[in-house]
Design a protein around this motif. Structure first.
Motif, PDB file in Angstrom:
ATOM      1  N   GLU A 163       0.828  -1.211   0.000  1.00 35.12           N
ATOM      2  CA  GLU A 163       0.000   0.000   0.000  1.00 35.12           C
ATOM      3  C   GLU A 163       0.859   1.256   0.000  1.00 35.12           C
ATOM      4  O   GLU A 163       0.522   2.246  -0.657  1.00 35.12           O
ATOM      5  N   GLN A 164       1.982   1.216   0.699  1.00 36.14           N
ATOM      6  CA  GLN A 164       2.887   2.367   0.702  1.00 36.14           C
ATOM      7  C   GLN A 164       3.482   2.585  -0.682  1.00 36.14           C
ATOM      8  O   GLN A 164       3.564   3.724  -1.160  1.00 36.14           O
ATOM      9  N   VAL A 165       3.894   1.507  -1.340  1.00 36.17           N
ATOM     10  CA  VAL A 165       4.446   1.624  -2.698  1.00 36.17           C
ATOM     11  C   VAL A 165       3.395   2.240  -3.621  1.00 36.17           C
ATOM     12  O   VAL A 165       3.703   3.108  -4.436  1.00 36.17           O
ATOM     13  N   ALA A 166       2.143   1.815  -3.478  1.00 32.54           N
ATOM     14  CA  ALA A 166       1.068   2.334  -4.332  1.00 32.54           C
ATOM     15  C   ALA A 166       0.822   3.825  -4.111  1.00 32.54           C
ATOM     16  O   ALA A 166       0.313   4.510  -5.003  1.00 32.54           O
ATOM     17  N   MET A 167       1.188   4.351  -2.943  1.00 31.21           N
ATOM     18  CA  MET A 167       1.007   5.776  -2.659  1.00 31.21           C
ATOM     19  C   MET A 167       2.047   6.650  -3.349  1.00 31.21           C
ATOM     20  O   MET A 167       1.847   7.852  -3.498  1.00 31.21           O
ATOM     21  N   LEU A 168       3.161   6.059  -3.762  1.00 29.47           N
ATOM     22  CA  LEU A 168       4.249   6.828  -4.365  1.00 29.47           C
ATOM     23  C   LEU A 168       3.928   7.205  -5.805  1.00 29.47           C
ATOM     24  O   LEU A 168       3.229   6.477  -6.512  1.00 29.47           O
ATOM     25  N   SER A 169       4.487   8.303  -6.234  1.00 33.59           N
ATOM     26  CA  SER A 169       4.407   8.672  -7.644  1.00 33.59           C
ATOM     27  C   SER A 169       5.217   7.661  -8.452  1.00 33.59           C
ATOM     28  O   SER A 169       6.168   7.070  -7.931  1.00 33.59           O
ATOM     29  N   PRO A 170       4.873   7.472  -9.712  1.00 33.35           N
ATOM     30  CA  PRO A 170       5.628   6.521 -10.534  1.00 33.35           C
ATOM     31  C   PRO A 170       7.122   6.858 -10.557  1.00 33.35           C
ATOM     32  O   PRO A 170       7.508   8.022 -10.615  1.00 33.35           O
ATOM     33  N   CYS A 171       7.932   5.827 -10.478  1.00 31.06           N
ATOM     34  CA  CYS A 171       9.382   5.984 -10.536  1.00 31.06           C
ATOM     35  C   CYS A 171       9.974   4.691 -11.079  1.00 31.06           C
ATOM     36  O   CYS A 171       9.260   3.719 -11.312  1.00 31.06           O
ATOM     37  N   ASP A 172      11.273   4.691 -11.287  1.00 27.78           N
ATOM     38  CA  ASP A 172      11.946   3.501 -11.794  1.00 27.78           C
ATOM     39  C   ASP A 172      12.265   2.495 -10.699  1.00 27.78           C
ATOM     40  O   ASP A 172      12.246   1.294 -10.918  1.00 27.78           O
ATOM     41  N   LEU A 173      12.596   3.015  -9.514  1.00 29.49           N
ATOM     42  CA  LEU A 173      13.079   2.150  -8.447  1.00 29.49           C
ATOM     43  C   LEU A 173      12.652   2.689  -7.091  1.00 29.49           C
ATOM     44  O   LEU A 173      12.868   3.862  -6.796  1.00 29.49           O
ATOM     45  N   VAL A 174      12.046   1.813  -6.291  1.00 29.87           N
ATOM     46  CA  VAL A 174      11.720   2.141  -4.910  1.00 29.87           C
ATOM     47  C   VAL A 174      12.684   1.357  -4.033  1.00 29.87           C
ATOM     48  O   VAL A 174      12.702   0.127  -4.059  1.00 29.87           O
ATOM     49  N   LEU A 175      13.507   2.078  -3.288  1.00 30.22           N
ATOM     50  CA  LEU A 175      14.399   1.446  -2.331  1.00 30.22           C
ATOM     51  C   LEU A 175      13.670   1.363  -0.999  1.00 30.22           C
ATOM     52  O   LEU A 175      12.987   2.311  -0.609  1.00 30.22           O
ATOM     53  N   VAL A 176      13.808   0.233  -0.329  1.00 31.60           N
ATOM     54  CA  VAL A 176      13.117   0.006   0.933  1.00 31.60           C
ATOM     55  C   VAL A 176      14.162  -0.297   2.000  1.00 31.60           C
ATOM     56  O   VAL A 176      14.947  -1.238   1.850  1.00 31.60           O
ATOM     57  N   GLU A 177      14.164   0.501   3.056  1.00 36.14           N
ATOM     58  CA  GLU A 177      15.074   0.253   4.174  1.00 36.14           C
ATOM     59  C   GLU A 177      14.256  -0.293   5.339  1.00 36.14           C
ATOM     60  O   GLU A 177      13.280   0.319   5.773  1.00 36.14           O
ATOM     61  N   GLY A 178      14.666  -1.441   5.819  1.00 29.87           N
ATOM     62  CA  GLY A 178      13.916  -2.102   6.875  1.00 29.87           C
ATOM     63  C   GLY A 178      13.015  -3.161   6.269  1.00 29.87           C
ATOM     64  O   GLY A 178      13.324  -3.723   5.227  1.00 29.87           O
ATOM     65  N   TYR A 179      11.890  -3.410   6.900  1.00 27.71           N
ATOM     66  CA  TYR A 179      10.963  -4.433   6.422  1.00 27.71           C
ATOM     67  C   TYR A 179      11.701  -5.743   6.138  1.00 27.71           C
ATOM     68  O   TYR A 179      11.612  -6.314   5.054  1.00 27.71           O
ATOM     69  N   LYS A 180      12.448  -6.204   7.138  1.00 31.42           N
ATOM     70  CA  LYS A 180      13.261  -7.413   6.991  1.00 31.42           C
ATOM     71  C   LYS A 180      12.487  -8.603   6.452  1.00 31.42           C
ATOM     72  O   LYS A 180      13.016  -9.400   5.700  1.00 31.42           O
ATOM     73  N   ALA A 181      11.233  -8.744   6.867  1.00 36.20           N
ATOM     74  CA  ALA A 181      10.456  -9.934   6.497  1.00 36.20           C
ATOM     75  C   ALA A 181       9.680  -9.772   5.189  1.00 36.20           C
ATOM     76  O   ALA A 181       9.009 -10.707   4.759  1.00 36.20           O
ATOM     77  N   ALA A 182       9.768  -8.625   4.548  1.00 36.04           N
ATOM     78  CA  ALA A 182       9.002  -8.400   3.320  1.00 36.04           C
ATOM     79  C   ALA A 182       9.459  -9.342   2.209  1.00 36.04           C
ATOM     80  O   ALA A 182      10.661  -9.563   2.038  1.00 36.04           O
ATOM     81  N   PRO A 183       8.509  -9.864   1.437  1.00 37.10           N
ATOM     82  CA  PRO A 183       8.862 -10.773   0.341  1.00 37.10           C
ATOM     83  C   PRO A 183       9.283 -10.015  -0.920  1.00 37.10           C
ATOM     84  O   PRO A 183       8.664 -10.128  -1.969  1.00 37.10           O
ATOM     85  N   ILE A 184      10.331  -9.210  -0.785  1.00 33.80           N
ATOM     86  CA  ILE A 184      10.876  -8.452  -1.908  1.00 33.80           C
ATOM     87  C   ILE A 184      12.364  -8.794  -2.011  1.00 33.80           C
ATOM     88  O   ILE A 184      12.978  -9.181  -1.021  1.00 33.80           O
ATOM     89  N   PRO A 185      12.948  -8.667  -3.204  1.00 34.00           N
ATOM     90  CA  PRO A 185      14.386  -8.912  -3.294  1.00 34.00           C
ATOM     91  C   PRO A 185      15.140  -7.909  -2.430  1.00 34.00           C
ATOM     92  O   PRO A 185      14.783  -6.729  -2.392  1.00 34.00           O
TER      93      PRO A 185
END
Length: 165
Positions: free
Chosen positions: A86-108
């Motif tokens: 849901e947070q990613v969906a709130m962002l304006s379109p971009c090429d890359l969203v870097l995520v700091e934290g969220y250790k358990a998130a199923p993202i690379p």
């Protein structure tokens, strides 16, 4: 949008690495955004400012805008916070969203690790960690990136994006 995370123990250097990566990625022509998970109560507002007073008065959202930037603050007031998706969906379109934290998130993710901290590696228990960024040699099956060479880490990220990962 490509979403890529950085996980690791406190003090490992996640924030510093990301701070070094962003200008390198922007210089490659990428539009980069960031989501940072805070484990504690935080406030970007200052007591006494109009926006602070309006939130304290009970406003659920306060949007502050100028000709240089804008920010939207949302008070949860007991509600559940938004998921990472849901947070990613709130962002304006971009090429890359870097995520700091969220250790358990199923993202690379890249695990940022400093052996001197004496903390265990996260990657044996997280199949989403695709590489390690460390300041010392580490054994294992994952690619090892030099934490002190952000150009190397930026190149790794760009290669992953080019390969559709």
């Amino acid at each position: 949008m490509n979403v890529f995370g950085f996980a690791g123990w406190s003090g490992a250097g996640k924030t510093t690495l990301i701070e070094q990566l962003i200008p390198r990625l922007v210089a490659r022509g990428l539009r980069v955004s960031l989501i940072k998970h805070a484990h504690h109560s935080f406030d970007i507002d200052k007591p006494g400012k109009d926006s602070y007073r309006h939130r304290e008065a009970g406003a659920t959202e306060v949007l502050i805008a100028s000709d240089r930037r804008w920010v939207l603050m949302h008070e949860l007031r007991g509600e559940t916070g938004p998921t990472l998706d849901e947070q990613v969906a709130m962002l304006s379109p971009c090429d890359l969203v870097l995520v700091e934290g969220y250790k358990a998130a199923p993202i690379p993710k890249i695990e940022v690790h400093r052996p001197a901290l004496g903390k265990p590696l996260l990657h044996p228990g997280d199949p989403h960690i695709v590489a390690l960024a460390a300041d010392a040699p580490l054994p294992g099956p994952l690619p090892l990136l030099d934490l002190n060479r952000p150009d190397e880490v930026a190149e790794f990220l760009c290669t992953l994006m080019e390969n559709g990962r």
